[in-house]
Design a protein around this motif. Sequence first.
Motif, PDB file in Angstrom:
ATOM      1  N   SER A 294       0.814  -1.217   0.000  1.00 23.23           N
ATOM      2  CA  SER A 294       0.000   0.000   0.000  1.00 23.23           C
ATOM      3  C   SER A 294       0.846   1.266   0.000  1.00 23.23           C
ATOM      4  O   SER A 294       0.360   2.354  -0.299  1.00 23.23           O
ATOM      5  CB  SER A 294      -0.931   0.008   1.211  1.00 23.23           C
ATOM      6  N   GLU A 295       2.153   1.139   0.337  1.00 21.30           N
ATOM      7  CA  GLU A 295       3.045   2.302   0.383  1.00 21.30           C
ATOM      8  C   GLU A 295       3.630   2.643  -0.992  1.00 21.30           C
ATOM      9  O   GLU A 295       4.206   3.721  -1.179  1.00 21.30           O
ATOM     10  CB  GLU A 295       4.215   2.043   1.354  1.00 21.30           C
ATOM     11  N   GLY A 298       3.076   5.991  -2.976  1.00 18.33           N
ATOM     12  CA  GLY A 298       3.430   7.177  -2.204  1.00 18.33           C
ATOM     13  C   GLY A 298       4.913   7.346  -1.948  1.00 18.33           C
ATOM     14  O   GLY A 298       5.325   8.270  -1.233  1.00 18.33           O
ATOM     15  N   GLU A 316      -8.067   6.829  -4.526  1.00 19.98           N
ATOM     16  CA  GLU A 316      -7.610   6.535  -3.165  1.00 19.98           C
ATOM     17  C   GLU A 316      -6.104   6.718  -3.001  1.00 19.98           C
ATOM     18  O   GLU A 316      -5.642   7.173  -1.960  1.00 19.98           O
ATOM     19  CB  GLU A 316      -7.986   5.096  -2.778  1.00 19.98           C
ATOM     20  N   ASN A 317      -5.303   6.356  -4.017  1.00 23.80           N
ATOM     21  CA  ASN A 317      -3.845   6.463  -3.836  1.00 23.80           C
ATOM     22  C   ASN A 317      -3.216   7.622  -4.609  1.00 23.80           C
ATOM     23  O   ASN A 317      -2.047   7.949  -4.389  1.00 23.80           O
ATOM     24  CB  ASN A 317      -3.150   5.142  -4.199  1.00 23.80           C
ATOM     25  N   ARG A 320      -1.430  10.494  -2.743  1.00 25.95           N
ATOM     26  CA  ARG A 320      -0.146  10.231  -2.084  1.00 25.95           C
ATOM     27  C   ARG A 320       1.034  10.287  -3.047  1.00 25.95           C
ATOM     28  O   ARG A 320       2.188  10.238  -2.609  1.00 25.95           O
ATOM     29  CB  ARG A 320      -0.179   8.850  -1.403  1.00 25.95           C
TER      30      ARG A 320
END
Length: 430
Positions: A294-295, A298, A316-317, A320
Amino acid sequence: MTTKLASPKKQPKQGMLDNVMRQFDNAADIITLNPNIRKILEVTNNELVVHFPVRMDNGEVEVFTGYRVQHNNALGPYKGGLRYHETVDIDAARALAMWMTWKTSLAGLPYGGAKGGIQLDPKKYSDTELERITRRFTYALGDNIGPELDIPAPDVNTNPQTMAWILDTYMSTKPPAERSTNMHVVTGKPIGAGGSEGRDRATGYGVFLTIKFWAERKNVELKDKKFIVQGFGNVGYWTSHFLEKEGAVLTAVQDASGTILNENGISAEGLLAFSESNNRSIGGFADARPIESSEFFGLDCDIIVPAALGNQITAENAQRIKAYLIAEGANGPTDVEAEKILLNKGIEIIPDILCNSGGVIGSYFEWLQNRNGEIWQLDEVMAKLEKKLKESFSKVMETAKSRKVDMRTAAFIIAIERLEKAYVQRGIFP
């Protein structure tokens, strides 16, 4: 061949189809596309769904579902890849076939657009089972493919070997006198089976070239720039390979097995060697540490290369993302809502129908060589590929500037206007 990513966020079934239609509608509105031609381009020409039985190694029979969607052939034979993945369904094939139509039109090729594949996870099957599945699928497609009708190519989880099986099966259904004239029924073949030098790296080289062209226009040095890659299949590896040669630094990679990071750099060659010995997986690579998937988007970097599946950069991402450039090695990796966010943040996107078009351009070169009985050397193929891509890139940048639109919209405008011109000049059969 691209690679699926780790733990993909479940997307709505209509996701990619909705995205491509919204992208099309946006460009069509800007150019005030002829409403009759718009009706034609909004739908596919033909859709084939086949169910076929295959005997497994243990003697049991399994029934598979295969797809081939032919979107448009106004400019030439249908062209597009075949993928083996659990996400393959009729809507995914429709969306990908439409993208192929825009891609071949933008590149100025004498092709239309098609796409398809089989809904399966190839890792669950042996090589002998995959061969039987491929041959049976080819037989089921029958005369719906052909060197002057519809020309498949590799895509997600398919490769030159897959194309060789298709070629051999297709040729075996033809009279002996016709077999030598059907070599160009598929592209992306092994060299010994009529493939072209450079086809293996064409898509990744094209992604790299579009990044390079962009950097030259922006007076940006690629040396020491940090880039991250999602998917480390054919496209991800070759893109990394060429970017490294320019001095850029690969810092993170994500695939189905997880996400790895090394801020000081990951060797593309080292990672390739590891993945080839590790069932095409990057998980456990010693020269980088694992991080939460999930990182990934970002992470601190300058360039992101999504080279996996569609709909990976979402609303959603997108917030980031710190990179200032996204080069779409995959088809449809950025959804429409995410793109709005990115553009508002000043992040530029080299769209898929331009960025990864090196693959279909390379396929066109292979098709031409087979058709004309020619064999081109690697340096000739790569030089022709660079020339063709530079022309496309320049047209997109000029259109973006003159129309005051982003690069994706500019690319769609060029592609759609070429098709509109063809229909206006030819007319519609009554």
